[in-house]
Structures are given as C-alpha cells and as structure tokens.
Design a protein around this motif. Structure first.
Motif, short mmCIF file in Angstrom:
data_model
loop_
_atom_site.label_atom_id
_atom_site.label_comp_id
_atom_site.label_asym_id
_atom_site.label_seq_id
_atom_site.Cartn_x
_atom_site.Cartn_y
_atom_site.Cartn_z
N VAL A 111 41.65 -25.32 8.52
CA VAL A 111 40.55 -24.72 8.60
C VAL A 111 39.99 -24.52 7.04
CG1 VAL A 111 39.41 -22.49 9.36
CG2 VAL A 111 40.96 -23.58 10.82
N ASN A 112 40.87 -24.03 6.37
CA ASN A 112 40.21 -23.94 4.90
C ASN A 112 40.06 -25.28 4.33
OD1 ASN A 112 42.43 -21.94 5.79
ND2 ASN A 112 41.92 -21.01 3.82
N TRP A 113 40.61 -26.33 4.65
CA TRP A 113 40.24 -27.63 4.05
C TRP A 113 39.00 -28.19 4.65
CZ3 TRP A 113 41.55 -29.30 -0.33
CH2 TRP A 113 42.84 -29.12 -1.02
N ALA A 114 38.93 -28.11 5.89
CA ALA A 114 37.58 -28.54 6.46
C ALA A 114 36.18 -27.70 5.94
CB ALA A 114 37.69 -28.13 8.07
N LEU A 115 36.49 -26.23 5.66
CA LEU A 115 35.28 -25.79 4.95
C LEU A 115 35.00 -26.15 3.71
CD1 LEU A 115 35.68 -22.46 6.60
CD2 LEU A 115 33.66 -23.65 6.79
N ARG A 116 36.20 -26.25 3.05
CA ARG A 116 36.19 -26.73 1.43
C ARG A 116 35.31 -28.32 1.45
NH1 ARG A 116 35.67 -28.81 -2.58
NH2 ARG A 116 36.82 -28.94 -4.36
N ASN A 117 35.67 -29.10 2.38
CA ASN A 117 34.91 -30.44 2.41
C ASN A 117 33.80 -30.33 3.17
OD1 ASN A 117 37.62 -31.23 1.26
ND2 ASN A 117 38.26 -32.09 3.32
N ARG A 118 33.22 -29.00 3.56
CA ARG A 118 31.74 -28.79 3.99
C ARG A 118 31.49 -29.84 5.40
NH1 ARG A 118 28.62 -25.80 1.52
NH2 ARG A 118 26.72 -26.75 2.41
N GLU A 119 32.80 -29.83 5.98
CA GLU A 119 32.47 -30.49 7.24
C GLU A 119 31.56 -29.66 8.10
OE1 GLU A 119 33.80 -33.29 8.12
OE2 GLU A 119 35.74 -33.49 7.03
N HIS A 120 30.96 -30.44 9.37
CA HIS A 120 30.10 -29.77 10.34
C HIS A 120 30.81 -29.71 11.70
CE1 HIS A 120 26.60 -28.87 7.76
NE2 HIS A 120 26.83 -29.89 6.89
N LEU A 121 31.88 -30.13 11.87
CA LEU A 121 32.70 -30.06 13.06
C LEU A 121 34.06 -30.01 12.73
CD1 LEU A 121 31.41 -33.39 14.89
CD2 LEU A 121 30.65 -30.86 15.64
N VAL A 153 36.40 -18.64 6.54
CA VAL A 153 37.54 -19.12 7.20
C VAL A 153 37.92 -18.35 8.33
CG1 VAL A 153 40.18 -19.48 6.87
CG2 VAL A 153 38.61 -20.15 4.97
N LYS A 154 37.97 -17.00 8.31
CA LYS A 154 38.09 -16.28 9.29
C LYS A 154 37.38 -16.56 10.36
CE LYS A 154 35.32 -12.10 8.31
NZ LYS A 154 35.19 -10.69 7.87
N ASP A 155 36.01 -16.98 10.30
CA ASP A 155 35.04 -17.24 11.44
C ASP A 155 35.61 -18.49 12.22
OD1 ASP A 155 33.49 -14.89 10.74
OD2 ASP A 155 32.54 -16.32 9.25
N VAL A 156 35.85 -19.48 11.49
CA VAL A 156 36.40 -20.71 11.90
C VAL A 156 37.59 -20.58 12.63
CG1 VAL A 156 36.76 -23.33 11.52
CG2 VAL A 156 34.69 -21.97 10.37
N TRP A 157 38.47 -19.83 12.04
CA TRP A 157 39.94 -19.58 12.58
C TRP A 157 39.84 -18.89 13.99
CZ3 TRP A 157 44.84 -21.03 11.87
CH2 TRP A 157 45.60 -20.17 12.47
N ARG A 158 39.00 -17.90 14.46
CA ARG A 158 38.79 -17.35 15.45
C ARG A 158 38.19 -18.24 16.38
NH1 ARG A 158 34.27 -15.64 17.51
NH2 ARG A 158 33.20 -15.87 15.36
N GLY A 198 43.63 -26.65 -4.87
CA GLY A 198 42.30 -27.57 -4.67
C GLY A 198 41.30 -26.70 -3.73
N LEU A 199 41.87 -25.70 -3.10
CA LEU A 199 40.99 -25.13 -1.90
C LEU A 199 39.74 -24.23 -2.78
CD1 LEU A 199 43.57 -23.90 0.58
CD2 LEU A 199 41.68 -25.51 0.94
N GLY A 200 40.08 -23.69 -3.71
CA GLY A 200 39.01 -22.91 -4.71
C GLY A 200 38.72 -21.66 -3.93
N GLU A 201 37.44 -21.35 -3.60
CA GLU A 201 37.00 -20.09 -3.04
C GLU A 201 37.26 -20.10 -1.34
OE1 GLU A 201 32.86 -19.92 -3.27
OE2 GLU A 201 32.32 -21.60 -1.92
N ARG A 202 37.95 -21.28 -1.03
CA ARG A 202 38.16 -21.37 0.70
C ARG A 202 39.56 -20.91 0.79
NH1 ARG A 202 33.97 -20.45 3.64
NH2 ARG A 202 32.27 -21.91 3.39
N SER A 203 40.26 -20.49 -0.33
CA SER A 203 41.91 -20.22 -0.29
C SER A 203 42.20 -19.10 0.71
CB SER A 203 42.23 -20.00 -1.64
OG SER A 203 41.76 -18.97 -2.61
N ASN A 204 41.22 -18.17 0.97
CA ASN A 204 41.56 -17.05 1.62
C ASN A 204 40.38 -16.93 3.00
OD1 ASN A 204 42.72 -14.60 2.15
ND2 ASN A 204 43.11 -14.09 -0.02
#
Length: 219
Positions: A111-121, A153-158, A198-204
């Motif tokens: 989940v973290n990596w998908a947001l870090r990579n700016r995925e839309h799916l 991250v919490k939104d996509v995890w849920r 490498g996750l940066g701001e998407r680490s949490n």
C-alpha cells in the motif's frame, strides 16, 4: 472432514476464520496469530479463543509448529513470516492473501509503495504459496481506485481490507474449482524491509506522521 488452518493477524484473518468455519465439510483446526499482534486491529488470538473454544491457537506465531500434513487447507492472511517447503509440500491447498497487486507489488508494504509510486489503481490478491515471495499463481484479485493526491496510507489500507473481505468470501467456497493463473514474471517487483527508506513521506499511516518521525506502520 477437511481440516484448515489460518495464519496471520487482525480482522481480515478473523473473517477468513469465519468463512472457513462456515464451509461444508471443513473444520477450523488451528490458528497461528502473528507473534506480535497489532494494537490497532482486532487481536486474532482472543477472537478465536472466544469464538471457537475447540480450535487450537498456537501463540508462538511460528508456522513450524503446524505439523506438516495435519491440515488440507492453510490460509495465510497478513502473516509476517515466509512459509518453508516442509509445510508447502505437505499441504493440498496453501494460499496467501496479499494486500497489493501482483506481480508488481510483491513483498512488504505494498500500500505504501503504491502511493509512493503515485498509482491510481491498487488491489488485494489471493495466490498460491510457493517457494518465492508472493510469486505463486493467482487465484483471485480485487482492483480498486486510489487517489495519491488525496489518500493516505490508512485510507487505502482500509479500502484493501474491505475488498479483501469480499474476495475471501467469494473465493474460498470455489477454491477446488479455480484454476490458478501464473504471474507474469517479467513485470515482477519485490520490495524488502531494507527498501523502506525510499518510501519518504509514505512511510507511515499519514504523511504528517511520517514527517513528524512517528513509528512506522505497514505490512
């Protein structure tokens, strides 16, 4: 009577237990909660002990404590260890629920990596366990939209957990009839814990927590 085991954590693993217990001709024989259960999710060990007193709960968190061949079905749901060939080779159906799309998001914290990579799916996948890391053939998947400019991250995890419940409910009753689909290995990407910097701001869970240096969340 077919015997089944569930390994993992939280409400999604508890839902897998409920689904398995409701299958005709199947008994929930053993549950192995992660050795460290998160304080932000349901405690699987307590839930199973109360819900099914006759089910064996192995609190070591170690898959090696499940005797090879004891269970016909072994289901890993957010389990935190790689399962070895001793159990894989002795189990008719040994499967995993992974909170990411495969093969592009194998390994930890998809989940973290998908947001870090700016995925839309993004997605959640049930696949056969083999000797690799999230590399076994795919049995089922659910894909849903995410919005990297808006979502934390919490939104996509849920969202992944909500889709995961439906996916488990739909897949397990059909397991004997589903033909697994091999993954496209040329598209495979595996993330390891050593890559987390490498996750940066998407680490949490949220970007604000990451900037503030709070503890890391993810799987």
């Amino acid at each position: 009577m077919r015997r089944a085991a569930v390994l993992g954590k939280g409400a999604l693993a508890a839902h897998a237990c409920e689904t398995i217990a409701a299958l005709t001709g199947t008994t929930l024989d053993t549950v192995i909660p992660n050795a460290v259960e998160p304080d932000w999710d349901m405690r699987l060990s307590d839930y199973v002990t109360e819900r099914w007193p006759a089910t064996r709960v192995l609190r070591s968190g170690d898959w090696r404590d499940l005797e090879p061949g004891r269970c016909d079905l072994v289901f890993s749901v957010l389990y935190d260890k790689l399962i070895g060939p001793e159990l894989i080779d002795a189990t008719e159906h040994i499967i995993n629920c992974h909170p990411g799309r495969l093969p592009g998001y194998r390994g930890v914290r998809p989940v973290n990596w998908a947001l870090r990579n700016r995925e839309h799916l993004h997605g959640i996948t049930i696949h056969v366990i083999d000797s690799g890391i999230d590399s076994g053939p795919i049995l089922a998947e659910a894909v849903f939209s995410i919005w990297p400019d808006v979502d934390e991250v919490k939104d996509v995890w849920r969202r992944a957990m909500e889709h995961g419940r439906l996916l488990i409910s739909d897949t397990l009753p059909k397991l004997e009839r589903i033909v697994p689909r091999p993954q496209e290995t040329s598209a495979a990407v595996t993330h390891f814990s050593r890559d987390n910097a490498g996750l940066g701001e998407r680490s949490n869970w949220t970007r604000a927590e990451s900037t503030g240096g709070s503890s890391v969340h993810g799987v």
